[in-house]
Enzyme design. Structure first.
Site, PDB file in Angstrom:
ATOM      1  N   ASP A  51       0.838  -1.199   0.000  1.00 19.43           N
ATOM      2  CA  ASP A  51       0.000   0.000   0.000  1.00 19.43           C
ATOM      3  C   ASP A  51       0.874   1.251   0.000  1.00 19.43           C
ATOM      4  OD1 ASP A  51      -1.781   2.057   0.409  1.00 19.43           O
ATOM      5  OD2 ASP A  51      -2.443   1.389   2.393  1.00 19.43           O
ATOM      6  N   GLU A 130      30.832  11.375   5.304  1.00 17.94           N
ATOM      7  CA  GLU A 130      31.321  11.278   6.677  1.00 17.94           C
ATOM      8  C   GLU A 130      30.157  11.577   7.612  1.00 17.94           C
ATOM      9  OE1 GLU A 130      34.487  14.085   7.022  1.00 17.94           O
ATOM     10  OE2 GLU A 130      35.890  12.903   5.811  1.00 17.94           O
ATOM     11  N   GLU A 132      28.205  11.960  10.989  1.00 23.20           N
ATOM     12  CA  GLU A 132      28.357  12.185  12.418  1.00 23.20           C
ATOM     13  C   GLU A 132      27.019  11.940  13.104  1.00 23.20           C
ATOM     14  OE1 GLU A 132      31.746  15.680  11.779  1.00 23.20           O
ATOM     15  OE2 GLU A 132      29.726  16.207  12.416  1.00 23.20           O
ATOM     16  N   GLU A 212      33.738  12.514  18.070  1.00 24.06           N
ATOM     17  CA  GLU A 212      33.726  13.814  17.414  1.00 24.06           C
ATOM     18  C   GLU A 212      33.816  14.941  18.449  1.00 24.06           C
ATOM     19  OE1 GLU A 212      33.898  15.962  15.125  1.00 24.06           O
ATOM     20  OE2 GLU A 212      34.391  14.655  13.460  1.00 24.06           O
ATOM     21  N   GLU A 220      31.748   9.566  14.985  1.00 24.62           N
ATOM     22  CA  GLU A 220      31.837   9.508  13.520  1.00 24.62           C
ATOM     23  C   GLU A 220      32.458   8.178  13.130  1.00 24.62           C
ATOM     24  OE1 GLU A 220      34.394  11.622   9.970  1.00 24.62           O
ATOM     25  OE2 GLU A 220      33.449  12.953  11.443  1.00 24.62           O
ATOM     26  N   HIS A 269      29.832  15.579   5.864  1.00 23.03           N
ATOM     27  CA  HIS A 269      30.693  16.102   4.811  1.00 23.03           C
ATOM     28  C   HIS A 269      30.780  15.061   3.696  1.00 23.03           C
ATOM     29  CE1 HIS A 269      32.731  18.027   8.540  1.00 23.03           C
ATOM     30  NE2 HIS A 269      31.638  18.688   8.198  1.00 23.03           N
ATOM     31  N   ARG A 339      38.663  24.376   6.751  1.00 23.43           N
ATOM     32  CA  ARG A 339      37.417  23.709   7.133  1.00 23.43           C
ATOM     33  C   ARG A 339      36.284  24.688   7.423  1.00 23.43           C
ATOM     34  NH1 ARG A 339      38.519  18.176   8.432  1.00 23.43           N
ATOM     35  NH2 ARG A 339      40.735  17.784   8.206  1.00 23.43           N
ATOM     36  N   GLU A 358      35.240  18.351  -1.096  1.00 22.83           N
ATOM     37  CA  GLU A 358      34.485  18.020   0.114  1.00 22.83           C
ATOM     38  C   GLU A 358      33.409  19.092   0.319  1.00 22.83           C
ATOM     39  OE1 GLU A 358      35.116  17.175   4.903  1.00 22.83           O
ATOM     40  OE2 GLU A 358      36.561  18.398   3.791  1.00 22.83           O
ATOM     41  N   ARG A 360      30.726  20.529   2.539  1.00 23.03           N
ATOM     42  CA  ARG A 360      30.607  20.407   3.986  1.00 23.03           C
ATOM     43  C   ARG A 360      29.248  20.834   4.544  1.00 23.03           C
ATOM     44  NH1 ARG A 360      35.235  19.679   6.737  1.00 23.03           N
ATOM     45  NH2 ARG A 360      34.591  20.949   8.503  1.00 23.03           N
TER      46      ARG A 360
END
Length: 470
Positions: A51, A130, A132, A212, A220, A269, A339, A358, A360
Site C-alpha cells: 500500500d 562522513e 556524524e 567527534e 563519527e 561532509h 574547514r 568536500e 561540507r
C-alpha cells in the site's frame, strides 16, 4: 549477485525470512517481511505488492497499489533478527504501467547516475560521506497544546560533572573538546568498535571511527567512497546498524543535526569526484591540484547551494547547526584545507586518484539518495555551463572583518529559505528527467506543511524564558 545466487545463499545460510526494504520520501527505511519460501526468481521481475498511500509523501488512497522490486546486489544477512533473515533493498514500480516510481528516492539516484553517463562528461560519480551522530543514554520529549519539552542525557556529558552517580568517576568531556581524547574520557570506544565491526561484517568498507568534537557522545564512523547509488544504500545500512547496536547496549543513536545547545552539531561532509575510464577527472594542475572541470563543478555547487540545501540540510533543526562558531560552513566559498569553507579541497595525499571536493554543508538527517543526486546535478550544471567559482578563500572566514565578509554569500538561514530557493532554482535538477516537477512540488509541500509550519505554530520552550514575565 543474481536472483539464483540469492536463493542459493538463502539455502546455504538456512534463511527463514526475507525482509524487503525501501526508502520513504523524507528519508526513513520502510520494510515488510515474507517467508523465505515465498521468495522466487519471479519476484525479482514481478515484485511484491504493498500500500503506497501509507508512505509519507507518496500515493493518494485511490491509487495506493505499488510494487517493490528486490535488488539482488543488496542482499545482506540481517545481524539483528532472532529469526535468520536476509534483507534486500527494493526499487518501486507502478503495478499498471510498470514504470519506476518518480517519488522513489532510489529511483531518483539511479536516474542521476545514468544521466551523468548520458552527458559523456563521466561514467562514475564517487561519493564518500562522513556521517556524524550522537550516542545518548536517555532522551525524553513531548509536545502538547499546553506544554513542550525535551531532555537528553549522556554519561560523558559535561553537564554531569556534579551528578551523584555512586560513584561519579569524572572524565566528562568539556564542550567542543571531544576530538579526540583516549578513554576513559572517551566512554564510547567499545560501542563504536562494535558498530565498526558489524559494518565490516555486513560488507561496508570502514576507514576509521572516532569521537567527534561535541561532548555527550558525538561520534563519527567513516566509510569508503563508492558510486552514488551504492553509497546511498550503504548510508542506510550504516544508520540501521549503528542504531541497532546502540539499542542492544541500552543506548540510542540520533542523526538529528543539532540536539545539543552551545556545542557542535552533526554534519555529513561529502567527498565528491567524477571519473571516466578509470581516470579521476578532478585531478589537474589548477588551484589545489584540481582540474578545470573540478573548478566548474565547484561553481555549480556554490551557485545552487541555497536550493541544494533543501535536500542536503532538510530539517528545521539543520539550520541550528549551520551557524557561525561551530565548525559549520555558513559561508559559500571554497578553499584548500580550510574547514570553515563550504567546499574544502583535502590535501592529505599528492596522488591524483585521491583528488576530490568536500562539500561540507550536508547533514545526516538528509535522504542520501536525493541529496547525492542533487549534488551531482549541480556539478553537472557547473561543468556544462562552465560556471566560474571565483577566487578561493584561504583565510579563516570567521576572522574576516565585515568589509571582507560582506561579499561572501551565505547559506540560507532556515529551511523555509532553502525551500524558497529550491522553488526559484530547480531547472538544473529536472534535466534528464532525474528530478521531476512532482518530486520538487511534493518535497516543498511536505517540508513546508509538516515541518516548517508545524514548528512555526508551536511555542518554543525558550520563548517562556524570554517573554513569560511580560
Amino acid at each position: 549477485m543474481t536472483p539464483k545466487e540469492v536463493l542459493a545463499l538463502c539455502r546455504e545460510k538456512e534463511v527463514k525470512a526475507v525482509d524487503l526494504r525501501f526508502m520513504d520520501f523524507p528519508g526513513l527505511w520502510q520494510h515488510f517481511t515474507i517467508p523465505v519460501g515465498k521468495l522466487t526468481e519471479d519476484i525479482f521481475r514481478e515484485g511484491v505488492g504493498f500500500d503506497g498511500s501509507s508512505i509519507r509523501g507518496w500515493q493518494r488512497i485511490n491509487e495506493s497499489d505499488m510494487l517493490v522490486i528486490p535488488e539482488p546486489d543488496t542482499a545482506m544477512l540481517d545481524p539483528f533478527c532472532e529469526l535468520k533473515t536476509l534483507s534486500m533493498i527494493c526499487n518501486i514500480q507502478d503495478p499498471i504501467t510498470r514504470e519506476d516510481y518518480t517519488r522513489d528516492p532510489r529511483n531518483v539516484a539511479r536516474k542521476a547516475a545514468n544521466y551523468l553517463k548520458s552527458t559523456g562528461i563521466a561514467d562514475t560519480c564517487y561519493v564518500g560521506p562522513e556521517c556524524e551522530f550522537f550516542i545518548f543514554d536517555d532522551i525524553r520529549f513531548d509536545q502538547s497544546n499546553h506544554y513542550g519539552f525535551y531532555y537528553i542525557d549522556s554519561i560523558e556529558g559535561q553537564w554531569n560533572r556534579g551528578r551523584e552517580e555512586h560513584p561519579n568517576l569524572g572524565s566528562k568531556l568539556r564542550y567542543k573538546e571531544g576530538y579526540f581524547p583516549v578513554p576513559p574520557s572517551d566512554h564510547l570506544m567499545d560501542i563504536r568498535n562494535e558498530m565498526m565491526q558489524m559494518m565490516i561484517e555486513c560488507g561496508i568498507d570502514v576507514e576509521a571511527q572516532h569521537h567527534e568534537v561535541a561532548t555527550g557522545g558525538q561520534a563519527e564512523i567513516d566509510i569508503r567512497f563508492d558510486h552514488l547509488v551504492a553509497v546511498a544504500d550503504k548510508v542506510m545500512m550504516y544508520k540501521y546498524i549503528v542504531k541497532n547496536v546502540a539499542r542492544r547496549r541500552n543506548k540510542l543513536v540520533t542523526f538529528m543535526p543539532k540536539p545539543l545547545f552551545d556545542d557542535n552539531g552533526s554534519g555529513m561532509h561529502c567527498h565528491l569526484s567524477l571519473w571516466k575510464g578509470g581516470e579521476n577527472l578532478f585531478a589537474g594542475s589548477r588551484y589545489a591540484g584540481l582540474s578545470e572541470m573540478a573548478l566548474y563543478a565547484i561553481g555549480g555547487l556554490l551557485k545552487h547551494a541555497p536550493a541544494l540545501l533543501a535536500f542536503c540540510a532538510p530539517t528545521t533543526n539543520s539550520y541550528k547547526r549551520l551557524v557561525p562558531g561551530y565548525e559549520a560552513p555558513v559561508n559559500l566559498a571554497y578553499s584548500q584545507r580550510n574547514r570553515s569553507a563550504a567546499i574544502r579541497i583535502p590535501m592529505y595525499s599528492p596522488n591524483p586518484k585521491a583528488k576530490r571536493l568536500e562539500f561540507r554543508c550536508p547533514d545526516p538527517s538528509c535522504n542520501p539518495y536525493l541529496a547525492f543526486a542533487a549534488m551531482l546535478m549541480a556539478m553537472i550544471d557547473g561543468i556544462q555551463n562552465k560556471i566560474d567559482p571565483g577566487e578561493p578563500l584561504d583565510k579563516d572566514i570567521y576572522d574576516l572583518d565585515p568589509e571582507e565578509l560582506k561579499d561572501v554569500p551565505t547559506t540560507p538561514g532556515s529551511l523555509e529559505e532553502a525551500l524558497k530557493a529550491l522553488r526559484r532554482d530547480h531547472e538544473f535538477l529536472l534535466r534528464g528527467d532525474v528530478f521531476t516537477e512532482d518530486v520538487i512540488d511534493t518535497w516543498i509541500w511536505y517540508k513546508t506543511e509538516r515541518e516548517v509550519d508545524a514548528i512555526r505554530l508551536r511555542p518554543h520552550p525558550y520563548e517562556f524564558c524570554l517573554y513569560a514575565d511580560i
